[in-house]
Design an enzyme around this catalytic site. Sequence first.
Site, PDB file in Angstrom:
ATOM      1  N   CYS A 111       1.404  -0.779  -0.235  1.00 48.25           N
ATOM      2  CA  CYS A 111       0.022  -0.262   0.159  1.00 48.25           C
ATOM      3  C   CYS A 111       0.765   0.961   0.141  1.00 48.25           C
ATOM      4  O   CYS A 111       0.714   2.524  -0.184  1.00 48.25           O
ATOM      5  CB  CYS A 111      -0.829  -0.173   0.987  1.00 48.25           C
ATOM      6  SG  CYS A 111      -2.070  -1.323   1.429  1.00 48.25           S
ATOM      7  N   HIS A 248      -3.061   7.522   2.687  1.00 49.27           N
ATOM      8  CA  HIS A 248      -3.142   6.051   1.913  1.00 49.27           C
ATOM      9  C   HIS A 248      -4.911   5.576   3.277  1.00 49.27           C
ATOM     10  O   HIS A 248      -5.221   5.726   4.375  1.00 49.27           O
ATOM     11  CB  HIS A 248      -2.487   4.838   2.829  1.00 49.27           C
ATOM     12  CG  HIS A 248      -2.923   3.308   2.374  1.00 49.27           C
ATOM     13  ND1 HIS A 248      -3.602   3.426   1.225  1.00 49.27           N
ATOM     14  CD2 HIS A 248      -2.938   2.402   3.618  1.00 49.27           C
ATOM     15  CE1 HIS A 248      -4.233   1.966   1.563  1.00 49.27           C
ATOM     16  NE2 HIS A 248      -3.613   1.656   2.571  1.00 49.27           N
ATOM     17  N   ASN A 278      -9.626   0.046   0.516  1.00 52.63           N
ATOM     18  CA  ASN A 278      -8.577   0.637   0.590  1.00 52.63           C
ATOM     19  C   ASN A 278      -8.283  -0.577  -0.813  1.00 52.63           C
ATOM     20  O   ASN A 278      -8.351  -1.116  -1.273  1.00 52.63           O
ATOM     21  CB  ASN A 278      -8.247  -0.768   1.974  1.00 52.63           C
ATOM     22  CG  ASN A 278      -6.769   0.091   1.847  1.00 52.63           C
ATOM     23  OD1 ASN A 278      -6.422  -0.441   1.005  1.00 52.63           O
ATOM     24  ND2 ASN A 278      -6.179  -0.411   2.925  1.00 52.63           N
TER      25      ASN A 278
END
Length: 321
Positions: A111, A248, A278
């Site tokens: 990520c 994020h 996500n």
Amino acid sequence: MSIRIMGTGSALPGRRVENREIVELVDTSDEWIRERTGIGSRHVSTGETVVALAADACGQALADAGRQAEEVELLLVATCSPEDVAPCMACQVQSRIGAGNAVAFDLNAACAGFLFALHTAWAYVEAGIYRNALIAGSEVLSKLVDWEDRGTCILFGDGAGAVYVEKCETGGILSFVQHADGSRGAVLAGGSRPLENPWAGQRDFQKFLRMDGREVFAFALRQVPLNVEEALGKAHLTVGDVELFVLHQANRRIIEGISKRLGADISLFPMNLDQVGNTSSAAIPLLLDQLNRKGKLRRGMRLVLSGFGAGLTCGACVMEW
Ligand code: COA
């Protein structure tokens, strides 16, 4: 010398999956997912690939910057869910969009991948090797998620975001920090294949992503504020100088916790995870593109980008838009 983002783009698969559809798969509820994560829906590929999503986002980023694909010198795709090992996603995107003069390769830092790719592009430009770069974060994590594991399948979504950056003499990216801690890799791991050759015995492998959610949660809450402070310190700025924190998009509660720890108002932390979940390395460029298209970003505005993910990896970047 530095780099400045000149254009942004993003792409999402057509199929949007609501929480109530996940409730049909695992023992959970719309209320639980919303309350514990802030996620209401996510886009899931029904055929869209990492390459197709990235190429779409890259094309938009170039158009937004008013540049042609042949002008691109470096093309990076950050992903942890590539369709193929070879050729890499970036070479496939290069071929699709016609960026024939670019050097193209992939980068995987889960990520945090987009931030690490942005940092890589910055370093190449600083070193005088290239003058511009096209950087995408693109994921189809739905193929690595165990749709019977309620601890993970509620969280992730598919999509891509991209930015086109160019060398600039003033402003642009002011500082970067990035960190990795492989000793904590097991906290979020998986997506492997079995070892298959005539000499190997049967080995364990983890087909799907497995995660210790509480550990990741604690890591993000502790590490992101430290990274942001570190990056701001390098840029000789403080939290009060920042106009937007583009973080994020993993969990609304994580973002709220970070805003408290930094002492910055939650209104400075835009979120889209309610709609997209996500999306791993796509999350930051996807959100940047949505903000850009809504006219929320103006030249000279001070932004902090920060992400974290499997590895464990994390990083932050301070920039003048
Ligand atoms: N629906 C209903 N209950 C669930 C559930 C779900 N989808 N997932 C877990 N639970 C249950 C647990 O089994 C546990 O039950 P128990 O108390 O009977 O054992 C309870 O809810 C609390 O579990 P816990 O893991 O403490 O929940 P949490 O508040 O930490 O939320 C996450 C779980 C995964 C949402 C949260 O930890 C998280 O977001 N972590 C970060 C993950 C992340 O960002 N990963 C990507 C990094 S890039």
